[in-house]
Design a protein around this motif. Structure first.
Motif: not given
Length: 136
Positions: A36-49, A10-20
Motif C-alpha cells: 500500500c505504501y508503494f502505491v501511494e508513494i509511486l502514485d501508480a495503480p496497485q496492479p502495476k505495482i 539475464e532475468q536479474f539484469f532485466q529486473a534492474l532495467g526498469d525505473r519503477t
C-alpha cells in the motif's frame, strides 16, 4: 528428485532495467514495506505495482510475506555472488540519486501521517527503529 534451477542472470539484469522496479527497491532498502505504501508513494495503480513486485520476486531479488490483508515485501540477496555484489552497488548508487531521495522522504512522511495519505491502518514499514519525522 527435484533439480535445483540455476540463477538467471539475464532475468536479474532485466529486473534492474526498469525505473519503477528500481524505485521499489530503493523504497525497500533495509526494511520490509507494505504494498500500500508503494502505491501511494509511486502514485501508480496497485496492479502495476504488483506486476513489478512479481517480476522482482521471479528474479530472486524480493520476497513477500502476507499478514492478514497486507502484503509485505523486502529485498533478498541473490544466491549468485556476482549478482549480490551488483545489487548492493545498485542500491548504494540509488541512495545518491535526488529523485530516489525524494521517494524515501515521501515514504517517511507517509509513515508518520498514514491518515493523511489514505494509509490509516496500514502497517508501518518494519525496521524503522528511529522516528521518521518530528511528529512520531
Amino acid at each position: 528428485m527435484a533439480r535445483k534451477t540455476e540463477f538467471d542472470m539475464e532475468q536479474f539484469f532485466q529486473a534492474l532495467g526498469d525505473r519503477t522496479r528500481l524505485r521499489l527497491l530503493n523504497l525497500m532498502g533495509e526494511q520490509e514495506v507494505c504494498v500500500c505504501y508503494f502505491v501511494e508513494i509511486l502514485d501508480a495503480p496497485q496492479p502495476k505495482i504488483s506486476r513489478h513486485l512479481a517480476y522482482l520476486r521471479k528474479a530472486g531479488i524480493v520476497s513477500a510475506r502476507r499478514e492478514g490483508k497486507w502484503m509485505h515485501y523486502r529485498i533478498v540477496m541473490p544466491a549468485h555472488v556476482g549478482a549480490t555484489q551488483i545489487l548492493k552497488q545498485t542500491l548504494a548508487s540509488l541512495k545518491e540519486e535526488k529523485s530516489m531521495q525524494m521517494d524515501k522522504a515521501r515514504l517517511s512522511k507517509a509513515c508518520c501521517s498514514p491518515a493523511k495519505y489514505a494509509l490509516d491502518g496500514a502497517p508501518i514499514p518494519a525496521s524503522i527503529s528511529e522516528p521518521c519525522c518530528e511528529t512520531c
